[in-house]
Design an enzyme around this catalytic site. Structure first.
Site, PDB file in Angstrom:
ATOM      1  N   CYS A  94      68.553  35.884  72.737  1.00  0.00           N
ATOM      2  CA  CYS A  94      68.642  37.307  72.363  1.00  0.00           C
ATOM      3  C   CYS A  94      69.566  37.960  73.385  1.00  0.00           C
ATOM      4  O   CYS A  94      70.120  37.298  74.260  1.00  0.00           O
ATOM      5  CB  CYS A  94      67.262  37.949  72.355  1.00  0.00           C
TER       6      CYS A  94
ATOM      7  N   LYS B  67      52.061  45.875  73.053  1.00  0.00           N
ATOM      8  CA  LYS B  67      52.805  44.997  72.125  1.00  0.00           C
ATOM      9  C   LYS B  67      52.685  43.539  72.567  1.00  0.00           C
ATOM     10  O   LYS B  67      52.414  42.652  71.764  1.00  0.00           O
ATOM     11  CB  LYS B  67      54.271  45.391  72.109  1.00  0.00           C
ATOM     12  N   ASN B  68      52.863  43.304  73.866  1.00  0.00           N
ATOM     13  CA  ASN B  68      52.909  41.922  74.352  1.00  0.00           C
ATOM     14  C   ASN B  68      51.542  41.281  74.511  1.00  0.00           C
ATOM     15  O   ASN B  68      51.456  40.113  74.889  1.00  0.00           O
ATOM     16  CB  ASN B  68      53.716  41.835  75.655  1.00  0.00           C
TER      17      ASN B  68
ATOM     18  N   ASP C 195      60.216  44.129  82.531  1.00  0.00           N
ATOM     19  CA  ASP C 195      60.252  45.051  81.380  1.00  0.00           C
ATOM     20  C   ASP C 195      60.278  46.513  81.793  1.00  0.00           C
ATOM     21  O   ASP C 195      60.418  47.380  80.934  1.00  0.00           O
ATOM     22  CB  ASP C 195      59.049  44.800  80.463  1.00  0.00           C
TER      23      ASP C 195
ATOM     24  N   ARG D 201      60.778  48.628  68.045  1.00  0.00           N
ATOM     25  CA  ARG D 201      60.089  47.353  68.233  1.00  0.00           C
ATOM     26  C   ARG D 201      58.943  47.494  69.223  1.00  0.00           C
ATOM     27  O   ARG D 201      57.962  46.756  69.166  1.00  0.00           O
ATOM     28  CB  ARG D 201      61.064  46.294  68.749  1.00  0.00           C
TER      29      ARG D 201
ATOM     30  N   ILE E 101      64.306  37.464  86.477  1.00  0.00           N
ATOM     31  CA  ILE E 101      63.672  36.781  85.348  1.00  0.00           C
ATOM     32  C   ILE E 101      64.679  36.400  84.269  1.00  0.00           C
ATOM     33  O   ILE E 101      64.712  35.272  83.795  1.00  0.00           O
ATOM     34  CB  ILE E 101      62.549  37.663  84.724  1.00  0.00           C
TER      35      ILE E 101
ATOM     36  N   ARG F  27      66.817  32.281  76.687  1.00  0.00           N
ATOM     37  CA  ARG F  27      65.374  32.257  76.415  1.00  0.00           C
ATOM     38  C   ARG F  27      64.934  30.976  75.674  1.00  0.00           C
ATOM     39  O   ARG F  27      64.443  31.010  74.556  1.00  0.00           O
ATOM     40  CB  ARG F  27      64.968  33.518  75.666  1.00  0.00           C
TER      41      ARG F  27
ATOM     42  N   ARG G  83      61.602  36.555  68.611  1.00  0.00           N
ATOM     43  CA  ARG G  83      61.377  35.338  69.395  1.00  0.00           C
ATOM     44  C   ARG G  83      59.901  35.024  69.551  1.00  0.00           C
ATOM     45  O   ARG G  83      59.506  33.881  69.647  1.00  0.00           O
ATOM     46  CB  ARG G  83      61.934  35.503  70.801  1.00  0.00           C
TER      47      ARG G  83
HETATM   48  C1  EPZ Z   1      57.501  37.599  77.705  1.00  0.00           C
HETATM   49  O1  EPZ Z   1      58.629  36.925  77.184  1.00  0.00           O
HETATM   50  C2  EPZ Z   1      57.567  39.020  77.159  1.00  0.00           C
HETATM   51  N1  EPZ Z   1      57.499  38.983  75.697  1.00  0.00           N
HETATM   52  C3  EPZ Z   1      58.874  39.676  77.604  1.00  0.00           C
HETATM   53  O2  EPZ Z   1      58.865  41.019  77.132  1.00  0.00           O
HETATM   54  C4  EPZ Z   1      58.892  39.685  79.132  1.00  0.00           C
HETATM   55  O3  EPZ Z   1      60.102  40.251  79.567  1.00  0.00           O
HETATM   56  C5  EPZ Z   1      58.760  38.249  79.651  1.00  0.00           C
HETATM   57  O4  EPZ Z   1      57.559  37.644  79.138  1.00  0.00           O
HETATM   58  C6  EPZ Z   1      58.701  38.187  81.172  1.00  0.00           C
HETATM   59  O5  EPZ Z   1      57.610  38.945  81.622  1.00  0.00           O
HETATM   60  C7  EPZ Z   1      56.287  38.800  75.109  1.00  0.00           C
HETATM   61  O6  EPZ Z   1      55.269  38.664  75.771  1.00  0.00           O
HETATM   62  C8  EPZ Z   1      56.257  38.789  73.616  1.00  0.00           C
HETATM   63  P1  EPZ Z   1      58.995  33.973  79.782  1.00  0.00           P
HETATM   64  P2  EPZ Z   1      58.731  35.303  77.320  1.00  0.00           P
HETATM   65  O7  EPZ Z   1      58.708  32.736  79.008  1.00  0.00           O
HETATM   66  O8  EPZ Z   1      57.388  34.711  77.312  1.00  0.00           O
HETATM   67  C9  EPZ Z   1      62.508  31.089  81.110  1.00  0.00           C
HETATM   68  C10 EPZ Z   1      59.759  42.952  76.112  1.00  0.00           C
HETATM   69  O9  EPZ Z   1      60.711  43.688  76.404  1.00  0.00           O
HETATM   70  N2  EPZ Z   1      61.908  30.118  80.182  1.00  0.00           N
HETATM   71  O10 EPZ Z   1      57.949  34.477  80.724  1.00  0.00           O
HETATM   72  O11 EPZ Z   1      59.725  34.853  76.306  1.00  0.00           O
HETATM   73  C11 EPZ Z   1      63.060  32.304  80.403  1.00  0.00           C
HETATM   74  O12 EPZ Z   1      64.376  32.063  79.946  1.00  0.00           O
HETATM   75  C12 EPZ Z   1      59.907  41.448  76.221  1.00  0.00           C
HETATM   76  O13 EPZ Z   1      58.630  43.350  75.732  1.00  0.00           O
HETATM   77  C13 EPZ Z   1      62.460  28.844  80.087  1.00  0.00           C
HETATM   78  O14 EPZ Z   1      63.431  28.533  80.749  1.00  0.00           O
HETATM   79  O15 EPZ Z   1      59.350  35.142  78.772  1.00  0.00           O
HETATM   80  C14 EPZ Z   1      63.007  33.360  81.487  1.00  0.00           C
HETATM   81  O16 EPZ Z   1      64.132  33.224  82.323  1.00  0.00           O
HETATM   82  C15 EPZ Z   1      61.296  41.037  76.679  1.00  0.00           C
HETATM   83  N3  EPZ Z   1      61.896  27.946  79.237  1.00  0.00           N
HETATM   84  C16 EPZ Z   1      61.744  32.992  82.286  1.00  0.00           C
HETATM   85  O17 EPZ Z   1      61.472  31.618  81.958  1.00  0.00           O
HETATM   86  C17 EPZ Z   1      60.795  28.254  78.462  1.00  0.00           C
HETATM   87  O18 EPZ Z   1      60.307  27.390  77.712  1.00  0.00           O
HETATM   88  C18 EPZ Z   1      60.507  33.809  81.932  1.00  0.00           C
HETATM   89  O19 EPZ Z   1      60.391  33.792  80.519  1.00  0.00           O
HETATM   90  C19 EPZ Z   1      60.256  29.547  78.562  1.00  0.00           C
HETATM   91  C20 EPZ Z   1      60.819  30.468  79.437  1.00  0.00           C
END
Ligand code: EPZ
Length: 442
Positions: free
Chosen positions: A116, A22-23, A306, A398, A328, A121, A92
């Site tokens: 969420c 998915k990701n 995840d 999802r 995370i 996020r 998102r």
């Molecule tokens: C991706 O989300 C995945 N989703 C998530 O999978 C996964 O948990 C996550 O990466 C971490 O591996 C997809 O790929 C579609 P991040 P993403 O940006 O990109 C902070 C699932 O269950 N952050 O790596 O949204 C954020 O709040 C989902 O399949 C900022 O502060 O995650 C988090 O604490 C859930 N500012 C950390 O960084 C930003 O601009 C990592 O988030 C972006 C992120």
């Protein structure tokens, strides 16, 4: 809303096929916006998130022809450059249209994705990176408008924290920027690497693939390609844990342990047998008991957040104590009270959960709160005495394709109880061809 009923106690035996990730699929769909030529994605999982993303792309004017397991994308030179709230709020990952649309069409307007269940996020890192590439960013009334009339320009950008979709957004934007972009402290998840390989197939010039420093030489345009989506490592880990929690042995088809090295190492330390055999993974539970292990979630190649909930479900059934630290997301323990309803012994202090294994879990009615929490409840139900009834399973749909069929094929007593449809729950519509004439302004 549908529910899923599980009668626990059956050791899983048999085999199931791992779906495309998915990701990886979501950013790969967004990559289709970078070119007017056809981008064909195969090994596409049938998930509601994919349908939601395709609905958004079709709404913007992309021609999406969806067939079982595959989609062909054609994005014309005229697009509606707005991703509206009613579509973005459903998922998102819609933020992934930002980089490609801005880079190719010089403007984009996106409803800011809200937080969420698992955290606020924010997308500030995405926006700061695009700003550094020369975009004008305007935030108003819940929307972000980004403009770069002369196109984006290459730059050096260091992520202050690792961001998966942040890396993906800027990687796609850099492919059509003027000059060279270096992304430092970039995410190294296999899904980022899969996207980079697809972009190279479209004519992008990217080096450092698979490392935390990506160097992209911008091109005037990209072409089409055909790309097979890599197997879902989170689904792989989930079903390996399903075998472990039931004391079963199963074969996971079409996946690789190379996608989840630390998870493999950790599950082997727990006592699970994991062996790569060609394109399949053999999972075998030992005759003797399993041992508890501590984990800390981290960006790849660390233990993936995840799989944290799924691993916790397993630890609740193993004699001994284990600690699970989530680094995370700020609110990713919502499965804890639901597991406790099944008799689990878990104490949460800050971002660490201390789990003490119990002799057996008891089936109970429980509620899914987010995608990975919901599957951890299914796993617990597979091991529990009696029936577990999981509600709000639209969370599951999802990210887990045909989960009942896959587990039933391995001997699990699991079935979906269909309830009245709830308006605005994304449905999985595998045969519709999403063709909407392009409209709006260039
Ligand atoms: C991706 O989300 C995945 N989703 C998530 O999978 C996964 O948990 C996550 O990466 C971490 O591996 C997809 O790929 C579609 P991040 P993403 O940006 O990109 C902070 C699932 O269950 N952050 O790596 O949204 C954020 O709040 C989902 O399949 C900022 O502060 O995650 C988090 O604490 C859930 N500012 C950390 O960084 C930003 O601009 C990592 O988030 C972006 C992120």
């Amino acid at each position: 809303m549908d529910k899923i009923s599980i009668i626990g106690g059956n050791p899983l035996k048999g085999s199931l096929k791992i779906s495309g990730a998915k990701n990886a699929a979501l950013p790969l769909l967004a990559a289709g916006l970078l070119t007017k030529d056809p981008v064909i994605l195969t090994n596409l999982p049938e998930l509601s998130d994919i349908t939601t993303f395709l609905d958004l792309m079709a709404h913007m004017g992309c021609d999406c022809i969806r067939e079982p397991g595959q989609v062909t994308l054609r994005t014309p030179d005229v697009l509606d450059l707005e991703a509206p709230y009613e579509l973005v709020r459903k998922m998102r990952a819609s933020v992934l249209v930002l980089g490609p649309v801005l880079s190719r069409f010089k403007e984009v307007r996106l409803s800011l994705p809200g937080g969420c269940a698992i955290g606020t996020r924010p997308v500030d890192l995405h926006l700061k990176g695009l700003e550094k590439m020369g975009a004008e960013i305007i935030l108003s009334e819940g929307y972000v408008t980004a403009k770069a009339p002369k196109g984006l320009k290459g730059c050096d950008y260091t992520f202050p924290i690792v961001s998966v979709t942040g890396t993906e957004n800027l990687l796609m934007a850099a492919c059509l920027a003027h000059g060279t972009t270096r992304l430092l402290n970039a995410a190294q998840e296999p899904e980022v690497t899969d996207l980079a390989h697809c972009l190279v197939g479209m004519g992008a010039k990217i080096s450092g693939i698979g490392t935390s420093t990506l160097v992209i030489e911008g091109q005037a345009e990209l072409g089409g390609t055909t790309h097979s989506i890599l197997p879902d490592r989170i689904e792989t880990g989930t079903y390996a844990i399903a075998a472990a929690i039931t004391g079963g042995s199963i074969t996971l088809e079409n996946t690789s342990l190379k996608l989840l090295p630390l998870v493999t190492q950790t599950l082997c330390q727990v006592g699970l047998g994991l062996e790569q055999k060609g394109d399949n993974v053999e999972v075998n539970s030992p005759a003797h008991g399993l041992k508890p292990q501590d984990i800390i979630t981290e960006p790849f190649p660390g233990f993936p957040t995840d799989l944290q909930a799924q691993f916790m479900a397993l630890m609740t059934t193993i004699n001994g104590a284990s600690s699970i630290t989530e680094t995370i997301f700020e609110n990713r323990f919502m499965h804890v009270p639901e597991l406790a309803r099944m008799g689990a012994d878990i104490a949460v202090k800050g971002n660490t959960a201390l789990v003490r294994g119990v002799s057996s879990l008891k089936g109970a009615p429980v509620m899914a709160t987010d995608l990975r929490a919901s599957v951890s409840l299914v796993l617990a139900g597979l091991a529990a005495e009696g029936e577990t009834l999981v509600s709000r399973v639209y969370h599951l749909d999802r990210g887990y394709e045909k989960i009942e069929e896959k587990l039933s094929a391995c001997g699990a007593h699991i079935k979906r109880i269909r309830k009245d449809p709830v308006i605005d729950e994304p449905s999985i519509n595998t045969t519709s061809s999403l063709k909407i004439a392009s409209s709006g302004h260039a």
